[in-house]
Design an enzyme around this catalytic site. Structure first.
Site, mmCIF file in Angstrom:
data_model
loop_
_atom_site.group_PDB
_atom_site.id
_atom_site.type_symbol
_atom_site.label_atom_id
_atom_site.label_comp_id
_atom_site.label_asym_id
_atom_site.label_seq_id
_atom_site.Cartn_x
_atom_site.Cartn_y
_atom_site.Cartn_z
ATOM 1 N N ALA A 250 30.891 41.845 34.918
ATOM 2 C CA ALA A 250 30.841 41.030 35.590
ATOM 3 C C ALA A 250 30.435 40.001 35.944
ATOM 4 O O ALA A 250 30.623 39.352 36.620
ATOM 5 C CB ALA A 250 32.387 41.507 36.412
ATOM 6 N N ALA A 251 29.435 40.699 35.734
ATOM 7 C CA ALA A 251 27.648 40.433 36.491
ATOM 8 C C ALA A 251 27.609 38.948 36.243
ATOM 9 O O ALA A 251 27.557 37.450 37.404
ATOM 10 C CB ALA A 251 26.339 41.026 36.625
ATOM 11 N N GLY A 252 27.789 38.203 35.061
ATOM 12 C CA GLY A 252 28.045 37.545 34.444
ATOM 13 C C GLY A 252 28.982 36.433 34.905
ATOM 14 O O GLY A 252 28.907 34.978 34.872
ATOM 15 N N ASP A 253 29.922 36.704 34.674
ATOM 16 C CA ASP A 253 31.260 35.901 34.667
ATOM 17 C C ASP A 253 31.575 35.956 36.428
ATOM 18 O O ASP A 253 32.046 35.032 36.317
ATOM 19 C CB ASP A 253 32.450 36.975 34.669
#
Length: 306
Positions: A250-253
Site C-alpha cells: 500500500a505504499a504506492g497507493d
C-alpha cells in the site's frame, strides 16, 4: 475547501503470511504469522485520500459475501461515499494473498472476482459524482474498458484524471488520450514502454513516450530513490524520506491517494503535493498491512514538521 476525489477501482480482502524467506518452487515453508486486512489498490487509494481530508467517492463492485460486506463497511467507516459500490451476485469479492519476507519485500497474488467482472453498468447514475469532483483515479485491477468510459465522462466534466497502470498490462491506446497524469513504478514503466530504467536519461525517455501519446504529466515512483516527475519539459527527481520499511504493501497507493488530496486541480503545487505524499508513504511502510497502515492527515503533517 477540501479536494473532491472519485476512485474507480478494486477492493480486496488481503491475507498476509510473514516468512523469513520466500519458498523455492515446490518447497513448503512455515509462516511466522498470518493476518487479514482490507485492501485492494482502489480501496487503499480512496482511504489514503479520505484520511488526508479529501471528500471521496468510490465506484466499484464487491460480491454478495461476507468479504463484500466487510469492504463496504470499511469504506463507510472512513466516510467514503459508497452509493456507487455495486454488489455482483455472480462473482465473489476480490482477495489477495501476500507473502512478506524478513527483508520487507513482498509477493502478491490477486483473485479479481467482482473487480475484474465489472462493466460500464457501475457508472450508471454517476453524473452527480462527475459534476462534483476535481480528480478521478483508476488502476488496472479493474477492466480498462470501464476506466476508458469513466475517464471520458470525467473529461467531459472538466475533471483531472490520474491513472495508476498497476499491475502493468498493455494499455488501450485510446485510454491515454483521456489521462492527465500517469503514475507507474519502475517495473511498470519498463513493461509499458520497453525502456529499461537505469538513470534520469532513461526516465526522460519514458516520460517522452507517454507524453507523445497525450499524457502531459508523468510520475515514476522509485521507492527509496524518490519520485521522478515530468510535467511538460520540467523534469526533476524529488527526494524521499528514508525510513526502515517493514511492509511495502500500500505504499504506492498511499502516495497516489494522499497526493491527490493535496493537489491543486491545475497542478500548480505538484512538488509540494508529492513531498506530502512521500511523507505519507514513509509512514505506511513502517507498519504492517495495507489499509491499516495508511496514516491520517494530521500524522503526515506532524511528521513533516519534525
Amino acid at each position: 475547501m477540501a479536494n473532491r476525489v472519485a476512485v474507480l477501482g478494486s477492493l480486496n480482502v488481503d491475507t498476509t503470511y510473514q516468512v523469513v524467506r520466500f519458498p523455492e518452487p515446490g518447497e513448503t515453508i512455515s509462516a511466522q504469522q498470518r493476518s487479514s486486512a482490507p485492501g485492494g489498490k482502489g480501496a487503499n487509494q480512496a482511504v489514503a485520500a479520505a484520511r488526508s481530508g479529501a471528500k471521496t467517492y468510490f465506484i466499484g463492485a464487491v460480491g454478495n459475501d461476507d468479504e463484500g460486506k466487510l469492504m463496504r463497511q470499511c469504506l463507510e467507516d472512513e466516510r467514503i461515499y459508497t452509493a456507487h459500490l455495486t454488489t455482483d451476485m455472480n462473482h465473489g469479492t476480490g482477495t489477495a494473498l501476500i507473502t512478506l519476507n524478513s527483508e520487507g519485500q513482498n509477493d502478491i497474488m490477486v483473485y479479481g472476482g467482482a473487480n475484474q467482472a465489472m462493466t460500464d453498468a457501475v457508472l450508471n447514475g454517476t453524473d452527480q459524482v462527475f459534476e462534483d469532483i476535481d480528480f478521478m483515479i483508476a488502476q488496472f485491477e479493474t477492466p480498462q474498458a470501464v476506466t476508458l468510459e469513466a475517464f471520458k465522462r470525467a473529461k467531459a466534466h472538466g475533471v483531472m484524471t490520474i491513472l495508476n497502470p498497476a499491475p502493468a498490462s498493455e494499455i488501450l491506446p485510446e485510454l491515454l488520450q483521456y489521462v492527465d497524469v500517469i503514475i507507474p513504478n519502475e517495473t511498470e514503466s519498463e513493461v509499458l514502454t520497453g525502456i529499461k530504467l537505469t538513470d534520469q536519461a532513461s526516465m526522460d525517455q519514458i516520460a517522452d513516450t507517454f507524453q507523445r501519446q497525450g499524457v502531459k504529466t508523468v510520475m515514476i515512483t522509485l521507492g527509496e530513490r524518490g519520485v521522478y516527475c515530468a510535467k511538460g519539459d520540467d523534469r526533476q527527481i524529488i527526494e524521499p524520506f528514508l525510513v526502515k520499511a517493514v511492509d511495502p504493501t500500500a505504499a504506492g497507493d498511499t502516495f497516489i491517494g494522499s497526493m491527490t488530496s493535496q493537489l491543486n486541480p491545475d497542478l500548480s503545487n505538484l512538488a509540494e503535493a508529492i513531498t506530502y505524499a512521500q511523507r505519507a508513504s514513509s509512514l505506511t511502510v513502517q507498519k504492517y498491512g495495507a489499509m491499516p497502515s495508511i496514516p491520517m492527515g494530521f500524522e503526515v503533517e506532524e511528521a513533516l514538521n519534525k
